[in-house]
Design an enzyme around this catalytic site. Sequence first.
Site, PDB file in Angstrom:
ATOM      1  N   HIS A 116       6.908 -27.897  10.155  1.00 44.09           N
ATOM      2  CA  HIS A 116       8.302 -28.300   9.924  1.00 44.09           C
ATOM      3  C   HIS A 116       8.615 -29.707  10.453  1.00 44.09           C
ATOM      4  O   HIS A 116       9.176 -30.541   9.734  1.00 44.09           O
ATOM      5  CB  HIS A 116       9.274 -27.311  10.580  1.00 44.09           C
ATOM      6  CG  HIS A 116       9.074 -25.892  10.138  1.00 44.09           C
ATOM      7  ND1 HIS A 116       8.722 -25.551   8.862  1.00 44.09           N
ATOM      8  CD2 HIS A 116       9.190 -24.718  10.808  1.00 44.09           C
ATOM      9  CE1 HIS A 116       8.613 -24.240   8.770  1.00 44.09           C
ATOM     10  NE2 HIS A 116       8.891 -23.713   9.936  1.00 44.09           N
ATOM     11  N   LYS A 152      12.256 -22.939  21.856  1.00 46.48           N
ATOM     12  CA  LYS A 152      12.970 -21.664  21.754  1.00 46.48           C
ATOM     13  C   LYS A 152      13.887 -21.518  22.969  1.00 46.48           C
ATOM     14  O   LYS A 152      13.615 -22.082  24.029  1.00 46.48           O
ATOM     15  CB  LYS A 152      11.970 -20.500  21.793  1.00 46.48           C
ATOM     16  CG  LYS A 152      10.923 -20.556  20.708  1.00 46.48           C
ATOM     17  CD  LYS A 152      11.451 -19.920  19.467  1.00 46.48           C
ATOM     18  CE  LYS A 152      10.443 -19.932  18.361  1.00 46.48           C
ATOM     19  NZ  LYS A 152      11.070 -19.791  17.056  1.00 46.48           N
ATOM     20  N   LYS A 157       3.451 -19.485   5.024  1.00 48.99           N
ATOM     21  CA  LYS A 157       3.005 -20.024   6.299  1.00 48.99           C
ATOM     22  C   LYS A 157       2.596 -18.843   7.196  1.00 48.99           C
ATOM     23  O   LYS A 157       3.180 -17.787   7.032  1.00 48.99           O
ATOM     24  CB  LYS A 157       4.157 -20.845   6.855  1.00 48.99           C
ATOM     25  CG  LYS A 157       4.426 -20.707   8.302  1.00 48.99           C
ATOM     26  CD  LYS A 157       5.626 -21.412   8.797  1.00 48.99           C
ATOM     27  CE  LYS A 157       5.686 -21.068  10.264  1.00 48.99           C
ATOM     28  NZ  LYS A 157       6.809 -21.485  10.988  1.00 48.99           N
ATOM     29  N   HIS A 166       9.274 -23.474   4.317  1.00 49.97           N
ATOM     30  CA  HIS A 166      10.646 -23.219   3.859  1.00 49.97           C
ATOM     31  C   HIS A 166      11.616 -24.320   4.301  1.00 49.97           C
ATOM     32  O   HIS A 166      12.686 -24.465   3.732  1.00 49.97           O
ATOM     33  CB  HIS A 166      11.135 -21.826   4.275  1.00 49.97           C
ATOM     34  CG  HIS A 166      11.451 -21.718   5.717  1.00 49.97           C
ATOM     35  ND1 HIS A 166      10.514 -21.353   6.641  1.00 49.97           N
ATOM     36  CD2 HIS A 166      12.594 -21.925   6.405  1.00 49.97           C
ATOM     37  CE1 HIS A 166      11.069 -21.357   7.834  1.00 49.97           C
ATOM     38  NE2 HIS A 166      12.333 -21.691   7.723  1.00 49.97           N
ATOM     39  N   ARG A 224       0.818  -1.223   0.000  1.00 48.71           N
ATOM     40  CA  ARG A 224       0.000   0.000   0.000  1.00 48.71           C
ATOM     41  C   ARG A 224       0.849   1.269   0.000  1.00 48.71           C
ATOM     42  O   ARG A 224       0.439   2.290  -0.557  1.00 48.71           O
ATOM     43  CB  ARG A 224      -0.914   0.010   1.225  1.00 48.71           C
ATOM     44  CG  ARG A 224      -2.064  -0.957   1.123  1.00 48.71           C
ATOM     45  CD  ARG A 224      -2.746  -1.101   2.445  1.00 48.71           C
ATOM     46  NE  ARG A 224      -1.793  -1.453   3.494  1.00 48.71           N
ATOM     47  CZ  ARG A 224      -2.084  -1.629   4.772  1.00 48.71           C
ATOM     48  NH1 ARG A 224      -3.318  -1.460   5.182  1.00 48.71           N
ATOM     49  NH2 ARG A 224      -1.162  -1.963   5.649  1.00 48.71           N
ATOM     50  N   ASP A 236       3.394 -23.433  15.352  1.00 50.48           N
ATOM     51  CA  ASP A 236       4.472 -22.748  14.630  1.00 50.48           C
ATOM     52  C   ASP A 236       5.495 -23.726  14.053  1.00 50.48           C
ATOM     53  O   ASP A 236       6.044 -23.478  12.980  1.00 50.48           O
ATOM     54  CB  ASP A 236       5.176 -21.761  15.584  1.00 50.48           C
ATOM     55  CG  ASP A 236       6.212 -20.917  14.867  1.00 50.48           C
ATOM     56  OD1 ASP A 236       5.881 -20.371  13.791  1.00 50.48           O
ATOM     57  OD2 ASP A 236       7.360 -20.810  15.360  1.00 50.48           O
ATOM     58  N   LYS A 274      15.351 -26.467   2.351  1.00 52.90           N
ATOM     59  CA  LYS A 274      16.717 -26.582   2.880  1.00 52.90           C
ATOM     60  C   LYS A 274      17.419 -27.736   2.194  1.00 52.90           C
ATOM     61  O   LYS A 274      16.862 -28.834   2.070  1.00 52.90           O
ATOM     62  CB  LYS A 274      16.690 -26.828   4.399  1.00 52.90           C
ATOM     63  CG  LYS A 274      16.333 -25.596   5.201  1.00 52.90           C
ATOM     64  CD  LYS A 274      16.326 -25.937   6.676  1.00 52.90           C
ATOM     65  CE  LYS A 274      15.775 -24.815   7.517  1.00 52.90           C
ATOM     66  NZ  LYS A 274      16.665 -23.677   7.667  1.00 52.90           N
TER      67      LYS A 274
END
EC number: 1.1.1.49
Length: 484
Positions: free
Chosen positions: A240, A331, A148, A178, A51, A235, A182
């Site tokens: 994955h 994480k 995603k 993604h 935009r 996530d 790899k």
Amino acid sequence: MVSRVIPVDPFDLIIFGGTGDLAQRKILPALYRRFCAGQWHEDARIIAAARAGHSAEDFRRMVAESLHRHAAVRASESQRVSRFLQRVDYVPLDAVSAEGWGLLGEKLSPNRVRAFYFSVGPNLFGPLAERVRAYDLATEDTRIVVEKPFGHDLGSARELNATLAAHFDESQIYRIDHYLGKETVQNLMAVRFGNMLFEPLWNSQYVDHIQITVAETVGIDGREEYYERAGAMRDMVQNHLMQLLCLIAMEPPAKFDPDAVRDEKLKVIRALDPVEPHHIVRGQFSAGPEGVGYRECVGNPRSTTESYVALKAHVSNWRWAGTPFYLRTGKRLVARSSVINVMFKDAPHSIFGEEAGRHANALSIRLQPNEGITLKVTIKEPGPGGMRLIDVPLDMSFAEALGPENQDPPDAYERLVMDVIRGNQTLFMRGDEVEAAWAWTDPIIAGWLARGDVPKPYDSGSTGPGDAELLMKRDGRRWQGIKP
Ligand code: NAP
């Protein structure tokens, strides 16, 4: 050993959300690297749209800065950067109104591949698909690329699939995970199906269990709002880790062709048993030297979103019945490491007696960092002290084996964007695959909500909550270390 570059047909790549983080940090640098590699046709063009009312010149300056920051461009490359930028254009456009669409149409060339990359929030996928059709911008040779997350649960993924299907054929829809781009993830298939050595042993008769670990040291900085709604299950696990599990567990497809590969992956997801509540551990990182704890990060002192998941899954089919798959991701863990460990069974009988100890082979496939393969084999301990056995690694680092020019494998987006142009969907998720993954994930999340489950705290910089160790210990097994 230098990899071959196969040039792609001329294309117009339209990046909706071209000013956003993903486009600037990943997609445009990936396109620049492929341009440098000589993979582009000289007529190929990128048209970014968002935009903001930038001029094309302003936008090119923005891209030049991003390339310096994210593509490690050297001063000596300035001419190459300018040649790349000459092929980059910008159109101010709104996904949810008529603004800009006429101008975009004028800029597109006929008779070439047209790829519309939806690098915007998922709420705009529908309006974009609708307008690409309504303004008659889709040709025979058109594909759309969607990022995603693909849905938040089964219902929303179905809805999204139906919306996209109203405007495009499945063969034109490229859903990005993604991880599949790899180099080392693709290598999983090469290792399994390109070697005679492993496949005969790749089943429950010889494999005791499989561990899939995707450990990150980073927290959720910059993604707090999204992450608080998603958590590690949505996530990472639903996409994955599920993809890694599929590539490890699937039957050999008859050929390396998009539907043959995706059919086999789908069969794996559909063969997954529901996960028992006591086979899952959720965790949430606490404060540590790396920063504040999860709840402070998201500004919600009562947050029950997990930043860590470990679980035991079963693939109920002839090949894998009785061989558990242990998955974990989190994480702020001790090291960044994605690795798959295939743990073989003990030899059925030891001719060396009990004192020689128990030894089993293990194959570790390291996806990142330091991509490579290690096979743990048992040998005699050197020296005259009798027949004592020890385990030694047969270690192959791909970077060492393939030479310095392959030290730095191409970024996943380089491979994936070129595959979109080539029209090869093998490394993209099909609609039914995504839905099946949600169908397996949804009841797990629903169970947590119904039980009011609260994730276990774990120290930042650790290997995760202690309960994850217990998950293994109860089965007489243990996790392999998380090593950088
Ligand atoms: P972002 O930084 O917020 O960028 C969003 C982009 O969309 C901006 O260019 C924005 O520009 C544009 N936009 C917003 N509303 C628009 C509208 N109505 N019409 C046209 N353009 C509009 O988001 P991002 O991080 O790049 O993420 C993009 C997508 O990729 C999301 O679906 C995200 O989940 C996914 N993804 C991102 C990453 C990542 O590392 N960033 C990783 C995986 C997946 P204007 O405001 O000027 O319109």
